[in-house]
Write a protein that holds these residues in place. Structure first.
Motif, mmCIF file in Angstrom:
data_model
loop_
_atom_site.group_PDB
_atom_site.id
_atom_site.type_symbol
_atom_site.label_atom_id
_atom_site.label_comp_id
_atom_site.label_asym_id
_atom_site.label_seq_id
_atom_site.Cartn_x
_atom_site.Cartn_y
_atom_site.Cartn_z
ATOM 1 N N ARG A 1 33.541 39.463 27.684
ATOM 2 C CA ARG A 1 34.243 38.410 26.957
ATOM 3 C C ARG A 1 35.775 38.529 27.007
ATOM 4 N N PRO A 2 36.345 39.736 26.891
ATOM 5 C CA PRO A 2 37.817 39.819 26.955
ATOM 6 C C PRO A 2 38.378 39.222 28.249
ATOM 7 N N ASN A 3 37.630 39.323 29.337
ATOM 8 C CA ASN A 3 38.097 38.738 30.600
ATOM 9 C C ASN A 3 38.141 37.217 30.515
ATOM 10 N N TYR A 4 37.164 36.669 29.788
ATOM 11 C CA TYR A 4 37.126 35.215 29.584
ATOM 12 C C TYR A 4 38.365 34.762 28.816
ATOM 13 N N ASP A 5 38.637 35.437 27.719
ATOM 14 C CA ASP A 5 39.789 35.046 26.899
ATOM 15 C C ASP A 5 41.106 35.235 27.639
ATOM 16 N N ALA A 6 41.131 36.227 28.522
ATOM 17 C CA ALA A 6 42.355 36.470 29.290
ATOM 18 C C ALA A 6 42.413 35.593 30.536
ATOM 19 N N GLY A 7 41.380 34.773 30.741
ATOM 20 C CA GLY A 7 41.379 33.883 31.900
ATOM 21 C C GLY A 7 41.189 34.607 33.210
ATOM 22 N N LEU A 8 40.458 35.716 33.165
ATOM 23 C CA LEU A 8 40.208 36.465 34.403
ATOM 24 C C LEU A 8 38.767 36.189 34.833
ATOM 25 N N PHE A 9 38.630 35.423 35.923
ATOM 26 C CA PHE A 9 37.298 34.984 36.327
ATOM 27 C C PHE A 9 36.933 35.441 37.723
ATOM 28 N N GLU B 1 35.868 34.443 41.143
ATOM 29 C CA GLU B 1 36.063 33.170 41.836
ATOM 30 C C GLU B 1 34.986 32.920 42.879
ATOM 31 N N ASN C 1 37.578 40.207 42.162
ATOM 32 C CA ASN C 1 37.376 40.013 40.731
ATOM 33 C C ASN C 1 35.961 40.378 40.306
ATOM 34 N N TYR D 1 35.054 40.947 36.217
ATOM 35 C CA TYR D 1 35.612 39.839 35.437
ATOM 36 C C TYR D 1 34.506 38.907 34.974
ATOM 37 N N TYR E 1 32.008 33.153 34.199
ATOM 38 C CA TYR E 1 32.011 31.763 33.727
ATOM 39 C C TYR E 1 32.056 30.744 34.858
#
Lengths: 228, 364
Positions: free
Chosen positions: B238-246, B248, B254, B259, B262
């Motif tokens: 989840r912290p990766n989601y909030d930090a916008g680290l996805f 790709e 990633n 990451y 999502y």
């Protein structure tokens, strides 16, 4: 030819104007952040997750703007019942005058859209085509609010989003709600494009102060008594 | 008349020590989300309460729920609850077969009318009078209605019994229907998932056995202890989601860094389950930890909400591979073309129209 006498007519009361501009700003914010939430941009960063929160911020802006959008709509809905004749519900739902309403709507389409009929064709308040579109937009706004808060409810302890939690089971779970909420965004964007264009069109071609009426509340009408 | 043995008596009989039994009780209480002060209650109940008779039905299913249940990490679950104690009828696992098997069912339903627990695995086909699933010459629909009549409560195991699962996916040729749409007037506990987590199943059954009450359920009838939060809310990524680290694309850098999945279509944000908390296979892992997004198997219509690897699902009515964004972009293009045409038409006519109005105005 007779002289053109213009009179100033007060149409949009302050709650209508506040609703309009607050909603306009909220929709811009909601659509921008909403599409970003739907398909976040790729940020290739070497930073650790704890050092960033930009996506969380995007979501925060979306949720905050949603509250603004909701309360603006509440104000407008209240004004549907206490506002002047241009703001009242009867301006959107033509009870008792459906015949004329649809005849005039056809005239609007012929004049403004297909340009088969020569202007001017003027209505003091909303023309029937616009009124119907806005009625649809009110319903769509309610739909976006219901689906949006339903998606937001599980991550919020607040009372308000919880009121919409029943929407999710009704639509077969969050995945379906998300899809239709997303589709609703597109309808808003298309509406906005056509809405802005038509307002500019009326202003440019007919010079009746369409654009500024939503700021000051009044516009100029030729012989108001002769017009609807 | 002999009173039926309690769970503790059976466990002791099988050679489990008192210490094992107490550990089991604490484990159950923890799994069921109970407070530590309630462990005593669990111990007391399992020591003193005679077992509740249980009948387990297998309708349109793949047996993955049973498989998951017997792999529940604590040995006493399979030893005691499943093998020896609670099940009066379960075609898949019981020793009896054919007539003996059906007789056992009839006996339990008669003797314990209004008291037995009915567990349903699989959906019930309703198309063509229910011929798509028959046991002993009777349709699942028929059997289900008869058994539900005298049941104290019904547990809908897995997504099939809770919401139809894959059998009910479009076009649903057999008319597969979840239990709650056929049976009314009985408490129904849904434990969705394909399969549900074994620990969640065990804890649900034990709650019923221990307290004799229905666990607290959410709006759609799932135990709140396990289904109140989204997989997303408890996900370690989840912290990766909030930090916008996805992630790709699969196997990009990633993905290696772990990451958020999502953008790879992970259904964690719309799926209510305990996977990220309880884990699978005795807490070993769960899909996201293994690098694959959640497919939302415990959600209604999950099979129709595809494709699994896209964030945005297909937009109904526009054919396969048409997402809301593609439809939206096409509509935007049409709108832009319409506005463009209108601008062109207006531009062509504008000079004339405005000129005419000005002439009108100037004329006395």
């Amino acid at each position: 030819m007779a002289k053109h006498i213009f009179r100033r007519v007060y149409l949009w009361e302050w709650p209508v104007r506040i609703y309009h501009w607050v909603t306009a700003l909220a929709v811009v914010a909601l659509a921008a952040t909403g599409l970003m939430i739907g398909a976040p941009v790729a940020v290739m960063s070497t930073r650790e997750a704890y050092a960033g929160y930009w996506f969380g911020t995007v979501r925060f802006v979306h949720f905050a703007a949603a509250y603004v959008f909701f309360f603006a709509l509440l104000l407008r809905v209240y004004w549907l019942f206490v506002g002047n004749s241009h703001a009242r519900w009867s301006a959107f739902i033509p009870v008792g005058r459906f015949g004329t309403f649809f005849r005039e709507m056809w005239a609007v389409i012929r004049t403004d859209v297909l340009q088969l009929q020569k202007p001017p064709l003027d209505f003091v308040g909303h023309n029937p085509m616009a009124a119907t579109t806005y009625a649809f937009i009110f319903l769509l706004s309610a739909f976006q609010i219901a689906t949006g808060f339903a998606l937001y409810a599980p991550m919020s302890a607040a009372w308000l989003p919880g009121l919409f939690a029943w929407v999710s089971p009704l639509m077969g779970g969050d995945a379906g709600v998300r899809l239709w909420h997303h589709a609703g965004t597109w309808v808003f964007l298309l509406f906005a494009a056509v809405h802005v264009y038509l307002v500019l069109y009326h202003d440019v071609v007919e010079s009746r102060g369409e654009l500024s009426s939503m700021v000051g509340g009044s516009r100029f009408v030729e012989h108001p008594a002769e017009h609807r | 008349m002999l009173t039926p043995p309690t769970i503790w008596e059976h466990a002791a009989l099988l050679g489990h020590s008192r210490r094992d039994f107490l550990k089991f009780c604490s484990w159950l209480a923890a799994a069921a989300g109970l407070e530590s002060s309630q462990v005593g209650q669990v111990v007391h109940a399992l020591e003193t309460k005679p077992r509740i008779p249980v009948v387990w039905f297998h309708f349109q299913e793949c047996t993955c729920c049973s498989e998951s249940f017997i792999r529940s990490s604590h040995p006493i679950v399979s030893d005691v609850i499943l093998d020896k104690l609670s099940l009066d009828y379960t075609q898949t696992l019981q020793a009896a077969a054919g007539k003996q098997c059906e007789d056992a069912l009839q006996q339990t339903m008669k003797k314990y009318k209004g008291e037995y627990l009915m567990l349903v695995e699989g959906s019930i086909p309703t198309g063509d009078d229910g011929v798509y699933c028959c046991i002993n010459g009777r349709t699942a629909l028929d059997i289900c209605r008869e058994a539900a009549e005298g049941a104290k409560a019904i547990v809908a195991w897995g997504s099939c019994a809770s919401n139809g699962c894959i059998q009910a996916a479009k076009p649903n040729p057999t008319g597969a229907t979840p239990v709650h749409k056929l049976i009314t007037g009985k408490p129904i506990i849904k434990v969705p998932g394909c399969p549900p987590i074994g620990e969640v199943m065990a804890a649900t059954v034990v709650h019923l056995l221990t307290f004799g009450t229905i666990p607290k359920l959410d709006r759609v009838g799932r135990p709140l202890a396990f289904y109140s939060r989204r997989v997303h809310d408890t996900c370690y990524r989840r912290p990766n989601y909030d930090a916008g680290l996805f992630v790709e694309s699969w196997d990009d850098d990633n993905a290696r860094k772990g990451y958020c999945l999502y953008k790879m279509g992970c259904r964690g944000p719309s799926t209510y389950n305990a996977c990220a908390v309880t884990g699978w296979n005795g807490g070993t892992s769960f899909p996201i930890r293994s690098g694959h997004g959640c497919i939302g198997c415990s959600e209604e219509n999950f099979w129709d909400n595809g494709p699994f690897y896209n964030r945005l699902t297909n937009f109904p009515g526009f054919g396969i591979e048409q997402t809301a964004d593609k439809v939206g972009l096409a509509a935007a293009a049409v709108t832009a073309a319409g506005i463009g045409a209108h601008v062109a038409l207006t531009a062509a006519r504008k000079g004339g129209v405005i000129g005419e109005q000005e002439r009108d105005a100037k004329e006395p």
